[in-house]
Motif scaffolding. Sequence first.
Motif, PDB file in Angstrom:
ATOM      1  N   TYR A 162       1.219  52.899 105.091  1.00  6.81           N
ATOM      2  CA  TYR A 162       1.994  53.038 105.132  1.00  6.81           C
ATOM      3  C   TYR A 162       1.712  52.443 106.778  1.00  6.81           C
ATOM      4  O   TYR A 162       1.200  52.825 107.478  1.00  6.81           O
ATOM      5  N   GLY A 163       3.575  51.403 107.921  1.00  2.00           N
ATOM      6  CA  GLY A 163       3.337  51.641 108.996  1.00  2.00           C
ATOM      7  C   GLY A 163       3.810  52.995 109.534  1.00  2.00           C
ATOM      8  O   GLY A 163       4.442  53.768 109.059  1.00  2.00           O
ATOM      9  N   THR A 164       3.968  52.879 110.998  1.00  2.00           N
ATOM     10  CA  THR A 164       4.675  53.436 111.604  1.00  2.00           C
ATOM     11  C   THR A 164       5.361  52.660 113.036  1.00  2.00           C
ATOM     12  O   THR A 164       4.945  52.276 113.476  1.00  2.00           O
ATOM     13  N   VAL A 165       6.294  53.637 113.136  1.00  2.00           N
ATOM     14  CA  VAL A 165       7.896  53.563 114.208  1.00  2.00           C
ATOM     15  C   VAL A 165       8.222  55.025 114.755  1.00  2.00           C
ATOM     16  O   VAL A 165       8.709  54.898 114.315  1.00  2.00           O
ATOM     17  N   LEU A 166       8.407  54.539 115.923  1.00  2.00           N
ATOM     18  CA  LEU A 166       7.757  55.912 116.518  1.00  2.00           C
ATOM     19  C   LEU A 166       9.507  55.684 118.080  1.00  2.00           C
ATOM     20  O   LEU A 166       8.790  55.139 118.571  1.00  2.00           O
ATOM     21  N   TYR A 167      10.872  56.215 118.291  1.00  2.00           N
ATOM     22  CA  TYR A 167      11.153  55.789 119.289  1.00  2.00           C
ATOM     23  C   TYR A 167      11.174  57.512 120.137  1.00  2.00           C
ATOM     24  O   TYR A 167      10.905  58.749 119.927  1.00  2.00           O
ATOM     25  N   LEU A 168      10.966  57.688 121.552  1.00  2.12           N
ATOM     26  CA  LEU A 168      11.685  58.148 122.371  1.00  2.12           C
ATOM     27  C   LEU A 168      13.080  58.065 122.679  1.00  2.12           C
ATOM     28  O   LEU A 168      13.545  57.344 123.385  1.00  2.12           O
ATOM     29  N   TYR A 169      13.687  59.338 122.276  1.00  2.00           N
ATOM     30  CA  TYR A 169      15.526  59.348 122.872  1.00  2.00           C
ATOM     31  C   TYR A 169      15.817  59.534 124.042  1.00  2.00           C
ATOM     32  O   TYR A 169      14.764  60.796 124.367  1.00  2.00           O
ATOM     33  N   LYS A 170      16.335  59.408 124.890  1.00  2.00           N
ATOM     34  CA  LYS A 170      17.484  60.317 126.163  1.00  2.00           C
ATOM     35  C   LYS A 170      18.837  60.777 125.453  1.00  2.00           C
ATOM     36  O   LYS A 170      19.264  59.706 125.638  1.00  2.00           O
ATOM     37  N   ASN A 171      19.056  61.897 125.395  1.00  2.00           N
ATOM     38  CA  ASN A 171      20.388  62.425 124.499  1.00  2.00           C
ATOM     39  C   ASN A 171      20.222  61.400 123.152  1.00  2.00           C
ATOM     40  O   ASN A 171      19.283  61.544 122.128  1.00  2.00           O
ATOM     41  N   ASN A 172      20.884  60.804 122.676  1.00  2.00           N
ATOM     42  CA  ASN A 172      21.498  59.718 121.554  1.00  2.00           C
ATOM     43  C   ASN A 172      20.649  58.449 122.472  1.00  2.00           C
ATOM     44  O   ASN A 172      21.292  56.932 121.130  1.00  2.00           O
ATOM     45  N   GLN A 173      20.327  58.079 122.965  1.00  2.00           N
ATOM     46  CA  GLN A 173      20.008  56.723 123.399  1.00  2.00           C
ATOM     47  C   GLN A 173      18.156  56.227 123.499  1.00  2.00           C
ATOM     48  O   GLN A 173      17.202  57.055 123.953  1.00  2.00           O
ATOM     49  N   GLN A 174      17.900  55.687 122.410  1.00  2.00           N
ATOM     50  CA  GLN A 174      16.822  55.113 122.412  1.00  2.00           C
ATOM     51  C   GLN A 174      15.832  54.209 123.591  1.00  2.00           C
ATOM     52  O   GLN A 174      16.710  53.731 124.603  1.00  2.00           O
ATOM     53  N   VAL A 175      15.010  54.798 123.941  1.00  2.00           N
ATOM     54  CA  VAL A 175      14.394  54.454 125.619  1.00  2.00           C
ATOM     55  C   VAL A 175      13.022  53.687 125.485  1.00  2.00           C
ATOM     56  O   VAL A 175      12.787  52.147 126.075  1.00  2.00           O
ATOM     57  N   ILE A 176      11.931  54.120 124.296  1.00  2.22           N
ATOM     58  CA  ILE A 176      10.522  53.544 124.259  1.00  2.22           C
ATOM     59  C   ILE A 176      10.377  53.642 123.269  1.00  2.22           C
ATOM     60  O   ILE A 176      10.717  54.557 122.311  1.00  2.22           O
ATOM     61  N   MET A 177       9.252  52.716 123.240  1.00  2.00           N
ATOM     62  CA  MET A 177       8.789  53.351 121.510  1.00  2.00           C
ATOM     63  C   MET A 177       7.354  52.807 121.313  1.00  2.00           C
ATOM     64  O   MET A 177       6.556  52.291 121.933  1.00  2.00           O
ATOM     65  N   THR A 178       6.983  53.181 120.102  1.00  2.00           N
ATOM     66  CA  THR A 178       5.501  53.022 119.318  1.00  2.00           C
ATOM     67  C   THR A 178       5.390  52.691 118.518  1.00  2.00           C
ATOM     68  O   THR A 178       6.244  53.361 117.943  1.00  2.00           O
ATOM     69  N   GLN A 179       4.308  51.163 117.658  1.00  2.23           N
ATOM     70  CA  GLN A 179       4.918  51.180 116.527  1.00  2.23           C
ATOM     71  C   GLN A 179       3.684  50.586 116.019  1.00  2.23           C
ATOM     72  O   GLN A 179       2.011  50.222 117.061  1.00  2.23           O
ATOM     73  N   ASN A 180       3.003  50.895 114.799  1.00  5.29           N
ATOM     74  CA  ASN A 180       2.120  49.810 113.805  1.00  5.29           C
ATOM     75  C   ASN A 180       1.880  50.045 112.703  1.00  5.29           C
ATOM     76  O   ASN A 180       2.815  50.426 112.278  1.00  5.29           O
ATOM     77  N   HIS A 181       2.005  48.283 112.865  1.00  4.80           N
ATOM     78  CA  HIS A 181       2.498  47.873 111.375  1.00  4.80           C
ATOM     79  C   HIS A 181       1.465  48.088 109.676  1.00  4.80           C
ATOM     80  O   HIS A 181       0.094  49.836 110.250  1.00  4.80           O
ATOM     81  N   LYS A 182       1.886  48.539 108.681  1.00  2.36           N
ATOM     82  CA  LYS A 182       1.030  49.282 107.667  1.00  2.36           C
ATOM     83  C   LYS A 182      -0.466  48.494 107.872  1.00  2.36           C
ATOM     84  O   LYS A 182      -0.511  47.437 108.315  1.00  2.36           O
ATOM     85  N   ALA A 183      -1.974  49.009 107.776  1.00  3.98           N
ATOM     86  CA  ALA A 183      -3.010  49.195 107.742  1.00  3.98           C
ATOM     87  C   ALA A 183      -3.624  47.975 106.618  1.00  3.98           C
ATOM     88  O   ALA A 183      -3.406  48.312 105.294  1.00  3.98           O
ATOM     89  N   VAL A 184      -4.306  46.734 106.404  1.00  2.24           N
ATOM     90  CA  VAL A 184      -4.324  46.200 105.996  1.00  2.24           C
ATOM     91  C   VAL A 184      -5.749  45.623 105.661  1.00  2.24           C
ATOM     92  O   VAL A 184      -6.265  46.346 104.593  1.00  2.24           O
ATOM     93  N   HIS A 185      -6.716  46.063 106.498  1.00  2.00           N
ATOM     94  CA  HIS A 185      -8.116  45.401 106.641  1.00  2.00           C
ATOM     95  C   HIS A 185      -8.500  46.667 107.151  1.00  2.00           C
ATOM     96  O   HIS A 185      -9.833  47.723 107.293  1.00  2.00           O
TER      97      HIS A 185
END
Length: 232
Positions: A162-185
């Motif tokens: 699986y891939g990964t998408v994480l968002y950091l929130y301040k109250n109900n507002q998205q502030v930053i994110m970190t992401q990785n696509h699904k690993a293939v190789h």
Amino acid sequence: MIVSICLLVFFGCGLNFAQPGDESYVSKTEFDALKEKLENLETKLRDTEIRQINSDSQIAELKNQGKLIIETETRLQDSETRLNNSENQIMDLRKKERTKVMFSAAAGGRGAIGPFKTDTTLIYRAVITNIGGAYSPSTGIFTAPVAGVYYFTLFHHTGKPYGTVLYLYKNNQQVIMTQNHKAVHETAHNGGNAVFLQLQPGDQVYVRMTANSFIWGGNYHTTFSGFLVSQV
């Protein structure tokens, strides 16, 4: 003074021109007595004038002293006000110095966390540090205890399938994110991000993982941290 001079002149003239037996005749003894009375009256008048001058001087001096007292009281009040302000500033600085807020927590668990069908608040249950107690390991939410600038970081470890998408929130507002696509190789991915946030007391900061995302929770790979940089 003028009265005595006139009387002396008058009586002096009387002595020169009146003769014994005349109605206007004044003996030397009577004249001396009158002269003494006049001199005493002059002395009293002079004393009165001197006392009046002294009284005026004393009144003026008292007025000056009153002004000095008022000015002194005003200066004392100003000094007291400045002292109180300084003490309040010192107390505020001491409070700021005593306010320590910092935490680090890991996702915990023995392995995979996710995927979930819906977006999910990620709970970092393995608390490493929690000075100030602002982070809740039961909800995964950090609540700002004081107004200030805070620094937050999040890191994750993930792998197939699986891939990964994480968002950091301040109250109900998205502030930053970190992401990785699904690993293939590759067998695994790592990612992270960081941000400074200005928060008010009660503001909440947390991490949400999107639906169908996956992270590895073992061995403290996936962490969420933050600390108070400076109060505002």
